[in-house]
Scaffold this motif. Structure first.
Motif, PDB file in Angstrom:
ATOM      1  N   GLY A 108      20.023   8.445   8.831  1.00  0.00           N
ATOM      2  CA  GLY A 108      19.969   9.879   8.596  1.00  0.00           C
ATOM      3  C   GLY A 108      18.718  10.296   7.830  1.00  0.00           C
ATOM      4  O   GLY A 108      18.369  11.468   7.797  1.00  0.00           O
ATOM      5  N   GLU A 109      18.039   9.348   7.215  1.00  0.00           N
ATOM      6  CA  GLU A 109      16.836   9.655   6.443  1.00  0.00           C
ATOM      7  C   GLU A 109      15.640   9.852   7.378  1.00  0.00           C
ATOM      8  O   GLU A 109      15.519   9.164   8.381  1.00  0.00           O
ATOM      9  N   PRO A 110      14.749  10.748   7.039  1.00  0.00           N
ATOM     10  CA  PRO A 110      13.555  10.924   7.869  1.00  0.00           C
ATOM     11  C   PRO A 110      12.590   9.750   7.688  1.00  0.00           C
ATOM     12  O   PRO A 110      12.691   8.984   6.730  1.00  0.00           O
ATOM     13  N   ALA A 111      11.658   9.621   8.608  1.00  0.00           N
ATOM     14  CA  ALA A 111      10.665   8.550   8.540  1.00  0.00           C
ATOM     15  C   ALA A 111       9.755   8.759   7.335  1.00  0.00           C
ATOM     16  O   ALA A 111       9.490   9.882   6.920  1.00  0.00           O
ATOM     17  N   ASP A 112       9.271   7.662   6.787  1.00  0.00           N
ATOM     18  CA  ASP A 112       8.349   7.714   5.660  1.00  0.00           C
ATOM     19  C   ASP A 112       6.927   7.763   6.210  1.00  0.00           C
ATOM     20  O   ASP A 112       6.261   6.738   6.356  1.00  0.00           O
ATOM     21  N   TRP A 113       6.474   8.966   6.535  1.00  0.00           N
ATOM     22  CA  TRP A 113       5.186   9.117   7.192  1.00  0.00           C
ATOM     23  C   TRP A 113       4.028   8.757   6.280  1.00  0.00           C
ATOM     24  O   TRP A 113       2.961   8.346   6.757  1.00  0.00           O
ATOM     25  N   ARG A 114       4.194   8.885   4.992  1.00  0.00           N
ATOM     26  CA  ARG A 114       3.121   8.520   4.064  1.00  0.00           C
ATOM     27  C   ARG A 114       2.798   7.034   4.203  1.00  0.00           C
ATOM     28  O   ARG A 114       1.639   6.643   4.299  1.00  0.00           O
ATOM     29  N   THR A 115       3.832   6.194   4.241  1.00  0.00           N
ATOM     30  CA  THR A 115       3.625   4.756   4.377  1.00  0.00           C
ATOM     31  C   THR A 115       3.015   4.415   5.736  1.00  0.00           C
ATOM     32  O   THR A 115       2.111   3.593   5.831  1.00  0.00           O
ATOM     33  N   VAL A 116       3.506   5.068   6.777  1.00  0.00           N
ATOM     34  CA  VAL A 116       2.980   4.816   8.122  1.00  0.00           C
ATOM     35  C   VAL A 116       1.499   5.186   8.187  1.00  0.00           C
ATOM     36  O   VAL A 116       0.679   4.424   8.721  1.00  0.00           O
ATOM     37  N   LEU A 117       1.130   6.331   7.627  1.00  0.00           N
ATOM     38  CA  LEU A 117      -0.271   6.752   7.652  1.00  0.00           C
ATOM     39  C   LEU A 117      -1.147   5.859   6.793  1.00  0.00           C
ATOM     40  O   LEU A 117      -2.283   5.538   7.176  1.00  0.00           O
ATOM     41  N   LEU A 118      -0.638   5.438   5.629  1.00  0.00           N
ATOM     42  CA  LEU A 118      -1.412   4.517   4.789  1.00  0.00           C
ATOM     43  C   LEU A 118      -1.648   3.188   5.499  1.00  0.00           C
ATOM     44  O   LEU A 118      -2.771   2.662   5.494  1.00  0.00           O
ATOM     45  N   LEU A 119      -0.610   2.631   6.106  1.00  0.00           N
ATOM     46  CA  LEU A 119      -0.772   1.365   6.829  1.00  0.00           C
ATOM     47  C   LEU A 119      -1.724   1.515   8.006  1.00  0.00           C
ATOM     48  O   LEU A 119      -2.554   0.636   8.255  1.00  0.00           O
ATOM     49  N   SER A 120      -1.631   2.624   8.723  1.00  0.00           N
ATOM     50  CA  SER A 120      -2.541   2.865   9.852  1.00  0.00           C
ATOM     51  C   SER A 120      -3.979   2.976   9.371  1.00  0.00           C
ATOM     52  O   SER A 120      -4.898   2.404   9.971  1.00  0.00           O
ATOM     53  N   GLY A 121      -4.190   3.690   8.275  1.00  0.00           N
ATOM     54  CA  GLY A 121      -5.532   3.830   7.724  1.00  0.00           C
ATOM     55  C   GLY A 121      -6.107   2.507   7.248  1.00  0.00           C
ATOM     56  O   GLY A 121      -7.284   2.205   7.492  1.00  0.00           O
ATOM     57  N   VAL A 122      -5.285   1.703   6.584  1.00  0.00           N
ATOM     58  CA  VAL A 122      -5.742   0.392   6.105  1.00  0.00           C
ATOM     59  C   VAL A 122      -6.098  -0.501   7.289  1.00  0.00           C
ATOM     60  O   VAL A 122      -7.122  -1.192   7.285  1.00  0.00           O
ATOM     61  N   PHE A 123      -5.269  -0.487   8.322  1.00  0.00           N
ATOM     62  CA  PHE A 123      -5.533  -1.317   9.497  1.00  0.00           C
ATOM     63  C   PHE A 123      -6.818  -0.885  10.198  1.00  0.00           C
ATOM     64  O   PHE A 123      -7.664  -1.713  10.535  1.00  0.00           O
ATOM     65  N   LEU A 124      -6.969   0.417  10.437  1.00  0.00           N
ATOM     66  CA  LEU A 124      -8.178   0.907  11.097  1.00  0.00           C
ATOM     67  C   LEU A 124      -9.418   0.686  10.235  1.00  0.00           C
ATOM     68  O   LEU A 124     -10.486   0.352  10.751  1.00  0.00           O
ATOM     69  N   GLY A 125      -9.278   0.857   8.924  1.00  0.00           N
ATOM     70  CA  GLY A 125     -10.400   0.615   8.029  1.00  0.00           C
ATOM     71  C   GLY A 125     -10.856  -0.833   8.055  1.00  0.00           C
ATOM     72  O   GLY A 125     -12.057  -1.122   8.079  1.00  0.00           O
ATOM     73  N   SER A 126      -9.905  -1.758   8.080  1.00  0.00           N
ATOM     74  CA  SER A 126     -10.299  -3.178   8.125  1.00  0.00           C
ATOM     75  C   SER A 126     -10.924  -3.511   9.479  1.00  0.00           C
ATOM     76  O   SER A 126     -11.835  -4.343   9.555  1.00  0.00           O
ATOM     77  N   ALA A 127     -10.475  -2.870  10.545  1.00  0.00           N
ATOM     78  CA  ALA A 127     -11.079  -3.105  11.861  1.00  0.00           C
ATOM     79  C   ALA A 127     -12.523  -2.617  11.896  1.00  0.00           C
ATOM     80  O   ALA A 127     -13.390  -3.247  12.503  1.00  0.00           O
ATOM     81  N   VAL A 128     -12.799  -1.505  11.220  1.00  0.00           N
ATOM     82  CA  VAL A 128     -14.164  -0.976  11.179  1.00  0.00           C
ATOM     83  C   VAL A 128     -15.045  -1.821  10.260  1.00  0.00           C
ATOM     84  O   VAL A 128     -16.223  -2.063  10.555  1.00  0.00           O
ATOM     85  N   LEU A 129     -14.491  -2.323   9.171  1.00  0.00           N
ATOM     86  CA  LEU A 129     -15.286  -3.043   8.176  1.00  0.00           C
ATOM     87  C   LEU A 129     -15.440  -4.531   8.447  1.00  0.00           C
ATOM     88  O   LEU A 129     -16.203  -5.207   7.750  1.00  0.00           O
ATOM     89  N   ILE A 130     -14.754  -5.077   9.445  1.00  0.00           N
ATOM     90  CA  ILE A 130     -14.786  -6.525   9.654  1.00  0.00           C
ATOM     91  C   ILE A 130     -16.189  -6.994  10.055  1.00  0.00           C
ATOM     92  O   ILE A 130     -16.618  -8.080   9.650  1.00  0.00           O
ATOM     93  N   GLU A 131     -16.914  -6.195  10.810  1.00  0.00           N
ATOM     94  CA  GLU A 131     -18.249  -6.626  11.232  1.00  0.00           C
ATOM     95  C   GLU A 131     -19.268  -6.543  10.093  1.00  0.00           C
ATOM     96  O   GLU A 131     -19.971  -7.512   9.839  1.00  0.00           O
TER      97      GLU A 131
END
Length: 190
Positions: A108-131
């Protein structure tokens, strides 16, 4: 002396009448009743994609043994097609998956969009910074950022654990398994 009143008979329940054979069902209600066919279609598309990719793969003629590089993708693609067909047959025969019970999840609880967005940002940031930074630094940022996004606030311990995990993963893949990963500027120092 009074006599007890006779019990009143309970009303008979009317049987539920199915819709008349001529009554059209809407496409929307049919799709709602058979929504699991979407998973079957997804598995079918994935199986076709895997088989197409495996069968069009360019492979050297010289191969040792009966199992070549096409074997596993072909088996996986055929397995996906079989599972898609079995699921579609089951759904069309009236089978339905069990509803999600969520052992420790409150549905019944709504999704925790803050956590989802933080994880997405961290993942995309590491993909950009790996090179530019290399795998060890980008991996450490990924591990630390994921721990932060999931609720850990130990700034004294988390960066150290993230650095150790990232360096261990780099050493395992790059040095031991021979999978080339970008070392970045820090690997020139070490």
């Amino acid at each position: 002396m009074t006599t007890p009143a006779a019990p009143t008979p309970e009303p008979k329940a009317e049987p539920v009448q199915p819709a008349a054979p001529g009554t059209p069902r809407t496409a929307r209600s049919w799709l709602r009743d058979h929504s699991e066919l979407g998973v079957s279609i997804l598995l079918l598309a994935l199986g076709v994609l895997v088989l197409t990719d495996a069968l069009t793969m360019n492979v050297d003629i010289t191969q040792r043994g009966p199992v070549g590089p096409k074997t596993v993708p072909v088996v996986v693609g055929i397995g996906l097609l079989i599972v898609a067909a079995l699921l579609a047959v089951d759904v069309l025969r009236g089978g339905r998956g069990q509803a999600e019970t969520g052992e420790d999840v409150d549905l019944g609880e709504p999704a925790d969009w803050r956590t989802v967005l933080l994880l997405s940002g961290v993942f995309l940031g590491s993909a950009v910074l790996i090179e530019p930074l290399g795998f060890p630094a980008a991996g450490a940022l990924l591990f630390w950022g994921a721990a932060y996004a999931l609720g850990s606030r130990r700034v004294d311990r988390d960066p150290l654990i993230a650095a150790v995990l990232s360096l261990a993963a780099y050493a395992l893949f790059d040095k031991l398994l021979g999978v080339p990963l970008p070392g970045g500027p820090l690997m020139g120092v070490l």
